[in-house]
Design an enzyme around this catalytic site. Structure first.
Site, mmCIF file in Angstrom:
data_model
loop_
_atom_site.group_PDB
_atom_site.id
_atom_site.type_symbol
_atom_site.label_atom_id
_atom_site.label_comp_id
_atom_site.label_asym_id
_atom_site.label_seq_id
_atom_site.Cartn_x
_atom_site.Cartn_y
_atom_site.Cartn_z
ATOM 1 N N ASP A 83 4.212 -7.240 53.167
ATOM 2 C CA ASP A 83 4.104 -6.790 54.563
ATOM 3 C C ASP A 83 4.513 -5.321 54.643
ATOM 4 O O ASP A 83 5.565 -4.982 55.183
ATOM 5 C CB ASP A 83 4.982 -7.668 55.450
ATOM 6 C CG ASP A 83 4.756 -7.421 56.935
ATOM 7 O OD1 ASP A 83 4.044 -6.458 57.268
ATOM 8 O OD2 ASP A 83 5.298 -8.171 57.750
ATOM 9 N N TRP A 130 2.726 -15.046 64.841
ATOM 10 C CA TRP A 130 3.992 -14.307 64.888
ATOM 11 C C TRP A 130 4.561 -14.506 66.294
ATOM 12 O O TRP A 130 3.954 -14.078 67.261
ATOM 13 C CB TRP A 130 3.811 -12.824 64.620
ATOM 14 C CG TRP A 130 5.132 -12.126 64.757
ATOM 15 C CD1 TRP A 130 5.702 -11.651 65.913
ATOM 16 C CD2 TRP A 130 6.080 -11.876 63.718
ATOM 17 N NE1 TRP A 130 6.943 -11.126 65.661
ATOM 18 C CE2 TRP A 130 7.200 -11.245 64.319
ATOM 19 C CE3 TRP A 130 6.101 -12.126 62.350
ATOM 20 C CZ2 TRP A 130 8.319 -10.860 63.585
ATOM 21 C CZ3 TRP A 130 7.216 -11.736 61.624
ATOM 22 C CH2 TRP A 130 8.310 -11.109 62.236
ATOM 23 N N GLU A 145 4.125 -1.908 56.262
ATOM 24 C CA GLU A 145 3.665 -1.361 57.534
ATOM 25 C C GLU A 145 3.988 0.135 57.618
ATOM 26 O O GLU A 145 5.080 0.493 58.051
ATOM 27 C CB GLU A 145 4.306 -2.120 58.693
ATOM 28 C CG GLU A 145 4.017 -3.606 58.681
ATOM 29 C CD GLU A 145 4.614 -4.354 59.871
ATOM 30 O OE1 GLU A 145 4.870 -3.711 60.928
ATOM 31 O OE2 GLU A 145 4.822 -5.566 59.746
ATOM 32 N N ASP A 167 4.582 -12.675 50.227
ATOM 33 C CA ASP A 167 3.740 -12.093 51.271
ATOM 34 C C ASP A 167 4.128 -10.624 51.397
ATOM 35 O O ASP A 167 5.266 -10.307 51.727
ATOM 36 C CB ASP A 167 3.958 -12.834 52.593
ATOM 37 C CG ASP A 167 3.211 -12.196 53.741
ATOM 38 O OD1 ASP A 167 1.977 -12.058 53.645
ATOM 39 O OD2 ASP A 167 3.854 -11.838 54.750
ATOM 40 N N TYR A 222 -2.398 -8.479 67.373
ATOM 41 C CA TYR A 222 -1.543 -8.284 68.545
ATOM 42 C C TYR A 222 -0.918 -6.902 68.482
ATOM 43 O O TYR A 222 -1.135 -6.155 67.515
ATOM 44 C CB TYR A 222 -0.458 -9.354 68.609
ATOM 45 C CG TYR A 222 0.136 -9.701 67.253
ATOM 46 C CD1 TYR A 222 1.123 -8.918 66.671
ATOM 47 C CD2 TYR A 222 -0.333 -10.800 66.541
ATOM 48 C CE1 TYR A 222 1.651 -9.223 65.433
ATOM 49 C CE2 TYR A 222 0.185 -11.114 65.292
ATOM 50 C CZ TYR A 222 1.181 -10.324 64.741
ATOM 51 O OH TYR A 222 1.685 -10.627 63.504
#
Length: 656
Positions: free
Chosen positions: A412, A634, A414, A410, A490
């Site tokens: 991720d 999450w 950011e 995965d 979120y």
């Protein structure tokens, strides 16, 4: 030092030159005959290999401390090691216990695994001059033992799951002593044990498929018996639980945090006992780190990694998924082993290693910058987590392949081409480089699938902010290479802003003061407009809330969109708290916006935006109306002991 060896079928053509007899440095002290070190080489691939050292203590007292020293031939190197600390100088390696300690119990053993690399062309990889505490790893002067153990008999398959087969056999005999066993499949070693263990689990198998195995024994001098009579067994059919439900299916993804086992006291076992495991299709383990030179690595130092949590911590029987306590002679402990046990209990689950995250994305822009750096990053991550290099303990002390832990990666990052953590580097060209990095992951995973005969998944966690979507992703291009992506749902607002607001609203909220005013509706539309199929988008939801204090009631008396004096006090950090804690707050009134799928708590001074089971069902209903491919949470440690939020998600997805 005994040296049973194996080669992956795809690498057989490399014809690596290896030493038939290891060379030992002269001992600096009398050799303790009851302490030996066994070296076993695992898989080999185009640019590297995996191996394991096993310290065997046949004495009457525990070995409390130890130092292993050896060298490698020119062109070979160790790139990462687990269950021990390693230092290198001019090709000489020194291996010592990890900082959490690793005594070798009397009559027991301790395993140390590593990844190695070698230069192009035939390269010897056999460790040379191996000593333990200045004595030869063989336990004394060179042995005259040339007699192989007897052939093990009684091989049988005692248990099958959709992706593993458990084997047991009768013990072999040897004139000096049997040091362990190798399970063979197609002439290659599929699993191995050390010591007296006569049981092994062979993992990473395909469902409803027939396999044939045999077993041979080896001794400390490296003599190996012939293989015993083979046994054929079939894995069970997949139960249809669906780690990959297919296009349009409802994926249920949960992040398990490495650090959740501490202050939050949320263990892998809790995923099972709460009923959450049976409802999930995927668990993403957060996080894997990327080094400054652009490679996946594991460390055990603040800010860099927690190898103790990953594979070092021993869990007692009361805290273990399978109800059996870890032992010091296990090659794998920690969260990784617990995840392996969870998958054995719930075979439909897929577990992915999540790369990066808010803090550990800082080196991803550099790692994705060139074709060479992308190739190096991807190969290092695949070698570390997917090639079967991490040892996996079976029920009786043997080791198998790490493929039993992770089923994919995965990504991720950011954020590509946008600011994230203050320490992160980002560049305008990250957008194109992200596409190229994803393609590199897919290409190497395809090659690994062809090599191993199994599938590996590639997913990504991607931004909610439409500006970050535009800046960082060539959406249509990257979606071709992902199995699916999870979309941040979120952190739209939080106590870094002074004004109270919703952190996970589905639709635009009237009179939203900003400074960012987007919603999930606008986020999902931004992906669709750029070429994403809604069925490939999995919507993220929070299992935690964000809070402010010093909040006036405002014209509606509910505290929404009011200026605060700062972040509300939280148990882990100010401004944030888990659902399991927020649901038990007293003296608060509950408010809702059903259209936006939001809930909040307010007591006249403190304001918390959060999601309860009702809000979760509203979010799931909305996601299904949009044709999205499922829900991601999450993180799992925010739920209560009954798994109430996950149960609400599951029930809404099932229409119950």
């Amino acid at each position: 030092m005994k040296t049973p060896r194996t080669r992956a079928a795809a690498a057989a053509a490399l014809a690596l030159a290896v030493s038939a007899t290891p060379l030992f440095a002269a001992p600096a002290a009398a050799a303790p005959a009851d302490i030996t070190v066994v070296y076993t080489e695992g898989q080999t691939w185009e640019t590297g290999y995996s191996g394991q050292f096993t310290i065997i203590n046949d004495g009457d007292t525990a070995l409390q401390d130890w130092t292993i020293e050896f060298s490698l031939p020119d062109g070979a190197a160790i790139s990462s090691m687990w269950n021990a600390d390693v230092a290198e100088s001019a090709g000489n390696y020194t291996v010592t216990p990890p900082n959490w300690g690793a005594p070798v119990p009397a009559g027991g053993s301790y395993g140390i695994g590593f990844n190695g690399s070698f230069s192009a062309g035939p390269t010897a990889t056999e460790p040379e001059g191996c000593t333990i505490d200045d004595a030869p790893c063989s336990g004394g002067p060179p042995s005259e033992d040339t007699e192989a153990p007897s052939v093990p008999g009684g091989l049988s398959a005692t248990d099958q799951t959709a992706d593993s087969i458990t084997l047991s056999w009768d013990a072999a005999d040897d004139d000096v002593g049997v040091a362990g066993y190798e399970v063979l499949r197609g002439g290659e070693v599929a699993a191995s044990t050390t010591g007296t263990a006569t049981t092994a689990v062979v993992g990473a198998l395909d469902a409803d498929t027939e396999y044939t195995f045999s077993v041979r024994a080896y001794d400390a001098a490296g003599n190996r018996s012939a293989a015993g009579d083979p046994v054929t067994a079939r894995t069970s059919a997949d139960d249809g639980g669906g780690g990959d439900p297919g296009p349009g299916g409802d994926r249920r993804v949960g992040y398990f945090t490495q650090w959740g086992i501490y202050a939050r006291d949320y263990l892998v076992q809790d995923v099972d006992t709460s009923g959450t495991a049976e409802k999930l299709t995927h668990i993403n383990y957060a996080f894997a780190n990327v080094s400054a030179d652009g490679q996946c690595f594991m460390a055990n130092q603040p800010g860099e990694g927690d190898a103790y949590a990953d594979y070092g911590r021993s869990f007692g029987a009361a805290d273990s998924v399978d109800g059996e306590g870890d032992t010091w002679d296990q090659s794998l402990r920690g969260n990784f082993n617990q995840l392996r046990e969870l998958k054995a209990k719930h075979p439909h689950l897929k577990v992915l290693i999540s790369l990066g995250g808010w803090t550990w994305s800082k080196n991803l822009s550099d790692a994705a910058l060139t074709a060479d750096s992308r190739e190096r990053l991807v190969s290092s991550c695949i070698d570390m987590y997917l090639r079967g290099n991490l040892p996996v303990i079976d029920g009786a002390g043997g080791t198998g392949a790490a493929a039993g832990v992770f089923d994919g990666i995965d990504l991720d990052w950011e954020w590509p081409a946008s600011a994230g953590h203050p320490d992160n580097t980002f560049r305008p060209q990250d957008k194109q480089n992200f596409t190229a990095l994803v393609q590199e992951f897919r290409d190497q995973l395809n090659a690994l699938e062809a090599e191993n005969g199994r599938e590996y998944q590639l997913t990504s966690f991607m931004a909610a902010d439409p500006q970050k979507i535009e800046a960082g992703y060539e959406v249509g291009a990257v979606m071709e290479d992902f199995d699916f992506v999870t979309v941040q749902g979120y952190d739209f607002h939080g106590a870094w802003e002074s004004t109270t607001n919703h952190q996970s609203n589905l639709t635009p909220v009237p009179n939203d003061p900003g400074p960012r005013t987007y919603s999930m509706q606008e986020t999902i539309q931004a992906y669709i407009d750029r070429g994403a199929d809604p069925a490939d988008l999995v919507m993220g939801v929070p299992f935690y809330g964000r809070g402010w204090t010093g909040v006036p009631g405002g014209p509606d008396g509910d505290g929404l969109h009011q200026t605060s004096t700062g972040a509300a006090q939280g148990p882990y950090e100010d401004g944030i708290d888990d659902y399991k804690n927020l649901k038990n707050l007293s003296g608060y009134e509950l408010y809702r916006d059903a259209e936006a799928g939001t809930a909040w708590l307010y007591n006249g001074s403190t304001f918390w935006t959060y999601d309860d089971p009702t809000a979760m069902r509203q979010k799931v209903d909305w996601a299904q109306q949009q044709g999205l491919g499922g829900i991601m949470a999450w993180s799992l440690d925010g739920d209560d002991a009954q798994g109430s939020l996950m149960a609400a998600i599951d029930g809404a997805l099932d229409g119950s």
